[in-house]
Design a protein around this motif. Structure first.
Motif, mmCIF file in Angstrom:
data_model
loop_
_atom_site.group_PDB
_atom_site.id
_atom_site.type_symbol
_atom_site.label_atom_id
_atom_site.label_comp_id
_atom_site.label_asym_id
_atom_site.label_seq_id
_atom_site.Cartn_x
_atom_site.Cartn_y
_atom_site.Cartn_z
ATOM 1 N N MET A 1 0.788 -0.965 0.007
ATOM 2 C CA MET A 1 -0.251 0.047 -0.193
ATOM 3 C C MET A 1 0.889 1.265 0.083
ATOM 4 O O MET A 1 1.906 1.350 0.755
ATOM 5 N N ALA A 2 0.366 2.283 -0.752
ATOM 6 C CA ALA A 2 1.281 3.617 -0.954
ATOM 7 C C ALA A 2 1.338 3.993 0.544
ATOM 8 O O ALA A 2 0.503 4.183 1.346
ATOM 9 N N ARG A 3 2.417 4.576 1.019
ATOM 10 C CA ARG A 3 2.853 5.177 2.246
ATOM 11 C C ARG A 3 3.464 6.500 2.133
ATOM 12 O O ARG A 3 4.447 6.531 1.397
ATOM 13 N N PHE A 4 2.955 7.481 3.047
ATOM 14 C CA PHE A 4 3.401 8.670 3.020
ATOM 15 C C PHE A 4 3.878 9.156 4.540
ATOM 16 O O PHE A 4 3.124 8.559 5.517
ATOM 17 N N PHE A 5 4.737 9.978 4.487
ATOM 18 C CA PHE A 5 4.919 10.655 6.104
ATOM 19 C C PHE A 5 4.077 11.855 6.002
ATOM 20 O O PHE A 5 3.957 12.505 5.192
ATOM 21 N N MET A 6 3.993 12.233 7.081
ATOM 22 C CA MET A 6 3.210 13.415 7.726
ATOM 23 C C MET A 6 3.505 14.645 7.056
ATOM 24 O O MET A 6 2.572 15.448 6.844
ATOM 25 N N ALA A 7 4.783 14.964 6.725
ATOM 26 C CA ALA A 7 5.377 16.169 6.193
ATOM 27 C C ALA A 7 4.215 17.116 5.509
ATOM 28 O O ALA A 7 3.975 18.356 6.167
ATOM 29 N N GLY A 8 3.719 16.671 4.302
ATOM 30 C CA GLY A 8 2.647 17.460 3.511
ATOM 31 C C GLY A 8 1.434 17.075 4.108
ATOM 32 O O GLY A 8 0.432 17.544 3.132
ATOM 33 N N THR A 9 1.141 16.669 5.173
ATOM 34 C CA THR A 9 -0.192 16.284 5.524
ATOM 35 C C THR A 9 -0.709 17.367 6.575
ATOM 36 O O THR A 9 -0.117 17.585 7.648
ATOM 37 N N ASN A 10 -1.886 17.576 6.937
ATOM 38 C CA ASN A 10 -2.667 18.054 7.805
ATOM 39 C C ASN A 10 -3.865 17.101 8.107
ATOM 40 O O ASN A 10 -4.675 16.713 7.052
ATOM 41 N N GLU A 35 -9.468 4.205 -3.161
ATOM 42 C CA GLU A 35 -8.361 3.527 -3.035
ATOM 43 C C GLU A 35 -7.497 3.887 -1.650
ATOM 44 O O GLU A 35 -7.684 4.806 -1.124
ATOM 45 N N ASP A 36 -6.815 3.020 -0.892
ATOM 46 C CA ASP A 36 -6.316 2.940 0.451
ATOM 47 C C ASP A 36 -4.923 3.462 0.447
ATOM 48 O O ASP A 36 -4.066 3.001 -0.529
ATOM 49 N N LEU A 37 -4.410 4.245 1.291
ATOM 50 C CA LEU A 37 -3.107 4.513 1.559
ATOM 51 C C LEU A 37 -2.724 4.629 3.080
ATOM 52 O O LEU A 37 -3.703 4.722 3.970
ATOM 53 N N GLY A 138 8.140 0.466 4.785
ATOM 54 C CA GLY A 138 7.110 0.320 5.555
ATOM 55 C C GLY A 138 7.337 0.900 7.103
ATOM 56 O O GLY A 138 6.792 0.384 8.062
ATOM 57 N N ARG A 139 8.509 1.737 7.294
ATOM 58 C CA ARG A 139 8.977 2.087 8.646
ATOM 59 C C ARG A 139 7.747 2.898 9.283
ATOM 60 O O ARG A 139 7.192 3.611 8.514
ATOM 61 N N GLY A 140 7.757 3.156 10.662
ATOM 62 C CA GLY A 140 6.903 4.066 11.259
ATOM 63 C C GLY A 140 7.461 5.402 11.778
ATOM 64 O O GLY A 140 7.031 6.233 12.380
ATOM 65 N N ILE A 141 8.761 5.396 11.546
ATOM 66 C CA ILE A 141 9.711 6.615 11.733
ATOM 67 C C ILE A 141 10.541 6.878 10.495
ATOM 68 O O ILE A 141 10.859 5.879 9.782
ATOM 69 N N ILE A 142 11.020 8.085 10.230
ATOM 70 C CA ILE A 142 12.108 8.095 9.381
ATOM 71 C C ILE A 142 13.290 8.175 10.046
ATOM 72 O O ILE A 142 13.580 9.303 10.962
ATOM 73 N N PRO A 143 14.396 7.239 10.216
ATOM 74 C CA PRO A 143 15.511 7.334 11.047
ATOM 75 C C PRO A 143 16.164 8.586 10.957
ATOM 76 O O PRO A 143 16.606 8.948 9.764
#
Lengths: 243, 243
Positions: A1-10, A35-37, A138-143
């Motif tokens: 599934m497509a994965r994004f980090f928060m940076a550009g998200t509110n 579709e899901d992300l 698919g990490r939950g953080i950006i190291p």
């Protein structure tokens, strides 16, 4: 599934507004409404979302479920690597992130051949490699990728962790299995590895004096870009984070 | 210490006569009479030698000690990898040899994007990468790099080993720790990993039907060139070959 980090998200209520580079990425991936992300907050929480609409500038998605990112290891491992040359740095970052590192820091030491005038100039590029690898795996953080400073700075960081491993090729060393078996419930760990020419004897001595575990990984000589990944993988395996 | 494989060497009584590319290498390394080197027979035995003389065409060394190469793992692990694209193959070979693989075989399967007309044409180059990595990491053999054929050929090779692992990203899987903990005294093992797009569901099903252990390496998605190295490292660690 497509994965994004928060940076550009509110995230407002149950709705995620995606802007900037991430909105562009939604478009490139040709995601369609329905579709899901996954939008990850970069601190270990995943927001499973369903796309409502997307145009050039902005995308909107409905939050369906909030979960702890399952890919995050239970132990936060800091890789501390004597700065190698060129591509080896990129390699350590990409594979280190995939293999589960919490952060990756480079330092200067006696046998470092690579001596960038100002390593902080490279940080932005290094961090982008980490972000890319974090998304892909698919990490939950950006190291965090960073510059630790001199050898003594690296030791200083390592001694503050629950377990500090110093990988060394010769002389008196502990077995990695023995050390890791005695530390099953770690919250934090540091793994120190050397540059192309390895560590000088006095550096290994200093590490031991500081209370780090000077460890062997067997008789095979590992390249400086391979050693941190092998040591990290062993740590992940031993702490049940490879299952 | 400089390390050579037997290819260009004749061992007569207590003397090693080094010719061809290896003699050239002795010259490039500027080894001088009285300096030590290791000549390995490629079957796990090391001949520790002292250089007697060296000229352009030939070098002669006195055998001082014959020992079992300490870098060879107790378990012979066959890596079986769905053929990836380009550089990823080189990477798997180099790191696989460093991490202790016994042999590295590639195969074609459902989602392979790379479809070389005749993969056997590449074997010579692949084998050279293995030889280089074997020298550098101090291996006692030059791991064989080869072409296994189709997916069913890879399964056929794997089922003949003491333990066959099939690394898969989704669905019902065994924990790698559980499987490896139950197989501490392996003589041989096979690790099967997929190409860029992973395995098709029917392939995982076939692997399970053949009696392989379909295993997870956790929730992080590993690239196709990273997965075999991580699985191999875990196997080496679990069998005491990383100490």
């Amino acid at each position: 599934m497509a994965r994004f980090f928060m940076a550009g998200t509110n995230l407002l209520g149950g709705t995620a507004i995606i802007r900037g580079r991430d909105a562009e990425h939604v478009r490139v991936l040709r995601l369609r409404p329905g579709e899901d992300l996954v939008i990850c907050d970069g601190e270990g929480t995943d927001y499973k979302c369903r796309l409502v609409y997307a145009d050039k500038e902005q995308a909107e998605a409905e939050v369906i479920e909030v979960v702890k990112c399952p890919a995050e290891p239970s132990v936060k491992v800091t890789l501390l690597c004597g700065l190698p040359k060129g591509e080896r740095v990129d390699y350590i970052i990409q594979k280190g992130v995939e293999a589960g590192a919490y952060e990756i820091l480079f330092f200067d030491c006696n046998r470092c051949v690579a001596k960038p005038e100002d390593p902080t100039k490279k940080l932005e590029r290094w961090q982008r490699i980490a972000e890319e690898a974090a998304k892909q795996s698919g990490r939950g953080i950006i190291p965090k990728v960073g510059w630790a400073g001199e050898f003594h700075d690296a030791l200083d960081i390592a001694v503050k962790k629950d377990l500090g491993l110093f990988m060394y090729e010769t002389g008196e060393r502990e077995s990695l299995n023995t050390v890791l078996d005695a530390h099953k419930d770690l919250a934090t760990a540091a793994i120190i590895t050397g540059p192309e020419g390895g560590f000088a004897e006095f550096e290994a001595k200093l590490a031991r004096l500081c209370g780090l575990h000077v460890c062997s990984m067997g008789e095979r000589i590992l390249r400086c870009e391979t050693a941190p990944i092998v040591a990290l993988t062993a740590t992940m395996y031993a702490t049940g984070n490879l299952a």
